[in-house]
Enzyme design. Sequence first.
Site, PDB file in Angstrom:
ATOM      1  N   GLU A   1       0.855  -1.137   0.089  1.00 27.49           N
ATOM      2  CA  GLU A   1       0.037  -0.002   0.082  1.00 27.49           C
ATOM      3  C   GLU A   1       0.825   1.155  -0.137  1.00 27.49           C
ATOM      4  OE1 GLU A   1      -3.198   2.107   3.207  1.00 27.49           O
ATOM      5  OE2 GLU A   1      -2.561   0.083   3.423  1.00 27.49           O
TER       6      GLU A   1
ATOM      7  N   ASP B   1       0.152   5.024   0.628  1.00 32.37           N
ATOM      8  CA  ASP B   1      -0.671   6.032   1.235  1.00 32.37           C
ATOM      9  C   ASP B   1      -0.081   7.304   0.600  1.00 32.37           C
ATOM     10  OD1 ASP B   1      -2.695   4.157   2.485  1.00 32.37           O
ATOM     11  OD2 ASP B   1      -1.343   4.311   4.268  1.00 32.37           O
TER      12      ASP B   1
ATOM     13  N   GLU C   1      -3.306  10.928   3.308  1.00 34.47           N
ATOM     14  CA  GLU C   1      -4.343  10.846   4.355  1.00 34.47           C
ATOM     15  C   GLU C   1      -4.387  11.814   5.350  1.00 34.47           C
ATOM     16  OE1 GLU C   1      -4.744   6.582   6.057  1.00 34.47           O
ATOM     17  OE2 GLU C   1      -2.466   6.631   5.885  1.00 34.47           O
TER      18      GLU C   1
ATOM     19  N   HIS D   1       3.885   1.426   2.630  1.00 26.40           N
ATOM     20  CA  HIS D   1       3.715   0.264   3.436  1.00 26.40           C
ATOM     21  C   HIS D   1       4.108  -0.976   2.633  1.00 26.40           C
ATOM     22  CE1 HIS D   1       1.161   2.252   6.813  1.00 26.40           C
ATOM     23  NE2 HIS D   1       0.779   2.571   5.955  1.00 26.40           N
TER      24      HIS D   1
END
Length: 456
Positions: A230, A232, A235, A246
């Site tokens: 992942e 991101d 956020e 991640h």
Amino acid sequence: MISTLLLSLSLLSLARGQNVGTNTAESHPQLRSQTCTKSGGCSTQSTSVVLDSNWRWLHNNGGSTNCYTGNAWDSTLCPDPTTCAKNCALDGADYPGTYGITSTGDALTLKFVTKGPYSTNIGSRVYLMASDTQYKMFQLKNKEFTFDVDVSNLPCGLNGALYFVEMDADGGMSKYPSNKAGAKYGTGYCDAQCPHDIKFINGEANLLDWTPSGSDKNAGSGRYGTCCQEMDVWEANSMATAYTPHPCTVSGPTRCEGTQCGDGSDRHNGICDKDGCDFNSYRMGNQTFYGKGATVNTNSKFTVVTQFITADNTATGALKEIRRLYVQNGKVIQNSKSNIAGMSAYDSVTENFCAAQKTAFGDTNDFKAKGGFTNMGNALQKGMVLALSIWDDHAAQMLWLDSSYPLDKDPSQPGVARGACATTSGKPSDIESQSPNASVTFSNIKFGDIGSTYSS
């Protein structure tokens, strides 16, 4: 995402269906995007969005009997995982009326609480589509990804997120014959938190050991989680923001069980780096860079640019750096620099930044243990699906993003303070009652050569 997305519907049952229902026709909202090159400029792409299947009505084939109601599976329709997949169908979505999802041209607005004719919906998650049956796949190495965002209507405790996950382009349809719905109906989700609340994984109902949520009357968790790498990109709410890679030790959507999932005390023993390596300006020592009236002023719309730089400046080179900059009111704003004792003044995510941050904050370097930039770079080269969402956090009240966290640590300790929100903020029941009209708007999505998607 630090915590699994959770939602509530008062009447409609929500689950990841594998067959296709016919009660509501599925029509994907259009959301134009652009592909850019340094030499040729930007060209418009006819893209659209699809609602994640976990939000949809799941009912018996050819009928309207719920396969899942409240926190419980129907034991007749769903006596076991495979029979449930055969018996149940996933239906189309009324995007604005039920889910508060609207699009106009190149802009997408996700509303937090939507009171529809049959339900009250909390939050949503959508994916960008290349066609009616395929997610758009982004190969991000040696490229930049840019979008405009308006977070002025996102208070403490909410997260308007834009991120990439290593889902299959067809939603897992070709891998699992029992999945008849595919990407057209938003199937195949996974992320680095290895969420257990996904109701269908690998074409089967995740009903074994199903446990109702203690705080959401319509949610629960099953025996299995679904993991993948992942990235991101965004956020955020109006008070804080972070971007976080991640990595995982596996490639592509992977069903996990037990220790593999990294739950609880096994957090760092699982197959994915749940902590990630985050760059949050507030957490990194600059408390005036992002927020209301700050350098990046969240009272109005701004542009977010993320660059995925490789060692040899090619799409196949080793990932070296993930760089961030902003544009607001015609001015390019370079990312803030870290101001933490014992750390150099970093302004981007690199392997050295991650190692230094983990040491300075006393955190386990699970990022390195899970393959760091090597595994993350492999996923970025292979191709990832774009997800956009709005959500509240039943697990940790979003304190990991916008307040001081963990709660048992002194906020003056390096790395604990992540935003100016109170540690009492973010309770879903409070946000849902006090800020139901909260929303986030993403627009002007561009992808292409580094330096081609924004004006300097």
